[in-house]
Scaffold this motif. Structure first.
Motif, PDB file in Angstrom:
ATOM      1  N   ALA A 249       0.811  -1.227   0.000  1.00  0.00           N
ATOM      2  CA  ALA A 249       0.000   0.000   0.000  1.00  0.00           C
ATOM      3  C   ALA A 249       0.841   1.272   0.000  1.00  0.00           C
ATOM      4  O   ALA A 249       0.388   2.326  -0.446  1.00  0.00           O
ATOM      5  CB  ALA A 249      -0.942  -0.006   1.203  1.00  0.00           C
ATOM      6  N   ASP A 250       2.077   1.190   0.509  1.00  0.00           N
ATOM      7  CA  ASP A 250       2.971   2.353   0.538  1.00  0.00           C
ATOM      8  C   ASP A 250       3.786   2.507  -0.743  1.00  0.00           C
ATOM      9  O   ASP A 250       4.617   3.403  -0.855  1.00  0.00           O
ATOM     10  CB  ASP A 250       3.916   2.258   1.734  1.00  0.00           C
ATOM     11  CG  ASP A 250       3.193   2.362   3.058  1.00  0.00           C
ATOM     12  OD1 ASP A 250       2.153   3.058   3.110  1.00  0.00           O
ATOM     13  OD2 ASP A 250       3.652   1.750   4.033  1.00  0.00           O
ATOM     14  N   GLY A 251       3.589   1.603  -1.695  1.00  0.00           N
ATOM     15  CA  GLY A 251       4.288   1.689  -2.968  1.00  0.00           C
ATOM     16  C   GLY A 251       5.565   0.872  -3.053  1.00  0.00           C
ATOM     17  O   GLY A 251       6.189   0.817  -4.108  1.00  0.00           O
ATOM     18  N   TRP A 252       5.996   0.245  -1.956  1.00  0.00           N
ATOM     19  CA  TRP A 252       7.210  -0.569  -1.965  1.00  0.00           C
ATOM     20  C   TRP A 252       6.931  -1.906  -2.657  1.00  0.00           C
ATOM     21  O   TRP A 252       5.843  -2.461  -2.555  1.00  0.00           O
ATOM     22  CB  TRP A 252       7.678  -0.838  -0.541  1.00  0.00           C
ATOM     23  CG  TRP A 252       8.315   0.342   0.105  1.00  0.00           C
ATOM     24  CD1 TRP A 252       7.680   1.402   0.677  1.00  0.00           C
ATOM     25  CD2 TRP A 252       9.709   0.585   0.250  1.00  0.00           C
ATOM     26  NE1 TRP A 252       8.599   2.291   1.168  1.00  0.00           N
ATOM     27  CE2 TRP A 252       9.858   1.819   0.926  1.00  0.00           C
ATOM     28  CE3 TRP A 252      10.850  -0.109  -0.124  1.00  0.00           C
ATOM     29  CZ2 TRP A 252      11.099   2.358   1.228  1.00  0.00           C
ATOM     30  CZ3 TRP A 252      12.080   0.436   0.182  1.00  0.00           C
ATOM     31  CH2 TRP A 252      12.196   1.653   0.844  1.00  0.00           C
ATOM     32  N   PHE A 253       7.946  -2.405  -3.347  1.00  0.00           N
ATOM     33  CA  PHE A 253       7.885  -3.742  -3.914  1.00  0.00           C
ATOM     34  C   PHE A 253       8.502  -4.697  -2.894  1.00  0.00           C
ATOM     35  O   PHE A 253       9.623  -4.478  -2.441  1.00  0.00           O
ATOM     36  CB  PHE A 253       8.642  -3.810  -5.242  1.00  0.00           C
ATOM     37  CG  PHE A 253       7.927  -3.100  -6.350  1.00  0.00           C
ATOM     38  CD1 PHE A 253       7.035  -3.782  -7.160  1.00  0.00           C
ATOM     39  CD2 PHE A 253       8.130  -1.746  -6.571  1.00  0.00           C
ATOM     40  CE1 PHE A 253       6.364  -3.124  -8.179  1.00  0.00           C
ATOM     41  CE2 PHE A 253       7.467  -1.077  -7.586  1.00  0.00           C
ATOM     42  CZ  PHE A 253       6.581  -1.765  -8.391  1.00  0.00           C
TER      43      PHE A 253
ATOM     44  N   LEU B 132      14.121  -3.989  -6.110  1.00  0.00           N
ATOM     45  CA  LEU B 132      13.756  -5.266  -5.481  1.00  0.00           C
ATOM     46  C   LEU B 132      14.569  -6.401  -6.077  1.00  0.00           C
ATOM     47  O   LEU B 132      15.099  -7.244  -5.343  1.00  0.00           O
ATOM     48  CB  LEU B 132      12.261  -5.549  -5.646  1.00  0.00           C
ATOM     49  CG  LEU B 132      11.821  -6.950  -5.200  1.00  0.00           C
ATOM     50  CD1 LEU B 132      12.062  -7.154  -3.706  1.00  0.00           C
ATOM     51  CD2 LEU B 132      10.375  -7.204  -5.569  1.00  0.00           C
ATOM     52  N   LYS B 133      14.703  -6.437  -7.389  1.00  0.00           N
ATOM     53  CA  LYS B 133      15.485  -7.501  -8.037  1.00  0.00           C
ATOM     54  C   LYS B 133      16.927  -7.482  -7.553  1.00  0.00           C
ATOM     55  O   LYS B 133      17.516  -8.540  -7.289  1.00  0.00           O
ATOM     56  CB  LYS B 133      15.423  -7.363  -9.556  1.00  0.00           C
ATOM     57  CG  LYS B 133      14.056  -7.701 -10.109  1.00  0.00           C
ATOM     58  CD  LYS B 133      14.008  -7.449 -11.612  1.00  0.00           C
ATOM     59  CE  LYS B 133      12.639  -7.733 -12.178  1.00  0.00           C
ATOM     60  NZ  LYS B 133      12.572  -7.485 -13.626  1.00  0.00           N
TER      61      LYS B 133
ATOM     62  N   GLY C 248      12.141  -3.162  -2.133  1.00  0.00           N
ATOM     63  CA  GLY C 248      12.779  -2.087  -2.876  1.00  0.00           C
ATOM     64  C   GLY C 248      11.751  -1.047  -3.274  1.00  0.00           C
ATOM     65  O   GLY C 248      10.570  -1.345  -3.391  1.00  0.00           O
ATOM     66  N   ARG C 249      12.218   0.167  -3.489  1.00  0.00           N
ATOM     67  CA  ARG C 249      11.296   1.243  -3.904  1.00  0.00           C
ATOM     68  C   ARG C 249      10.803   1.044  -5.336  1.00  0.00           C
ATOM     69  O   ARG C 249       9.731   1.513  -5.697  1.00  0.00           O
ATOM     70  CB  ARG C 249      11.974   2.597  -3.776  1.00  0.00           C
ATOM     71  CG  ARG C 249      12.174   3.024  -2.347  1.00  0.00           C
ATOM     72  CD  ARG C 249      12.537   4.502  -2.280  1.00  0.00           C
ATOM     73  NE  ARG C 249      12.789   4.904  -0.921  1.00  0.00           N
ATOM     74  CZ  ARG C 249      11.846   5.296  -0.067  1.00  0.00           C
ATOM     75  NH1 ARG C 249      10.608   5.334  -0.449  1.00  0.00           N
ATOM     76  NH2 ARG C 249      12.166   5.650   1.160  1.00  0.00           N
ATOM     77  N   THR C 250      11.605   0.354  -6.148  1.00  0.00           N
ATOM     78  CA  THR C 250      11.226   0.055  -7.528  1.00  0.00           C
ATOM     79  C   THR C 250      11.386  -1.452  -7.745  1.00  0.00           C
ATOM     80  O   THR C 250      12.042  -2.147  -6.954  1.00  0.00           O
ATOM     81  CB  THR C 250      12.127   0.780  -8.532  1.00  0.00           C
ATOM     82  OG1 THR C 250      13.475   0.275  -8.389  1.00  0.00           O
ATOM     83  CG2 THR C 250      12.120   2.283  -8.319  1.00  0.00           C
ATOM     84  N   LEU C 251      10.808  -1.948  -8.833  1.00  0.00           N
ATOM     85  CA  LEU C 251      10.956  -3.367  -9.145  1.00  0.00           C
ATOM     86  C   LEU C 251      12.419  -3.709  -9.423  1.00  0.00           C
ATOM     87  O   LEU C 251      12.906  -4.760  -8.995  1.00  0.00           O
ATOM     88  CB  LEU C 251      10.070  -3.742 -10.334  1.00  0.00           C
ATOM     89  CG  LEU C 251       9.992  -5.215 -10.693  1.00  0.00           C
ATOM     90  CD1 LEU C 251       9.610  -6.076  -9.494  1.00  0.00           C
ATOM     91  CD2 LEU C 251       9.020  -5.425 -11.841  1.00  0.00           C
TER      92      LEU C 251
END
Length: 68
Positions: free
Chosen positions: A11-15, A35-36, A29-32
């Motif tokens: 819900a906070d936008g984190w992946f 996260l990878k 991660g903040r982006t995909l």
């Protein structure tokens, strides 16, 4: 080699994600792409701990709660 992983966006936008063979050990991660990167780092850490004998997978227990 391709290794499966599971991920979602909270819900906070984190992946948030984890390696499918290690579901108890997640990262985020903040982006995909971030996260990878974090998943790759996590995999390296797990492999190093397995190699040096410090890896332990805690046993799981199943409980039951009763609702009135």
């Amino acid at each position: 080699m391709a290794i499966p992983y599971t991920y979602w966006q909270d819900a906070d936008g984190w992946f948030v994600g984890y390696w499918s063979d290690y579901p108890d050990h997640s990262t985020q991660g903040r982006t995909l792409d971030e996260l990878k990167h974090m998943l790759i780092s996590l995999r390296k850490d797990i492999c190093e701990m397995i190699a040096d004998g410090t890896w332990t997978d805690a046993p799981r227990s199943v409980g039951q709660l009763e609702f009135a």
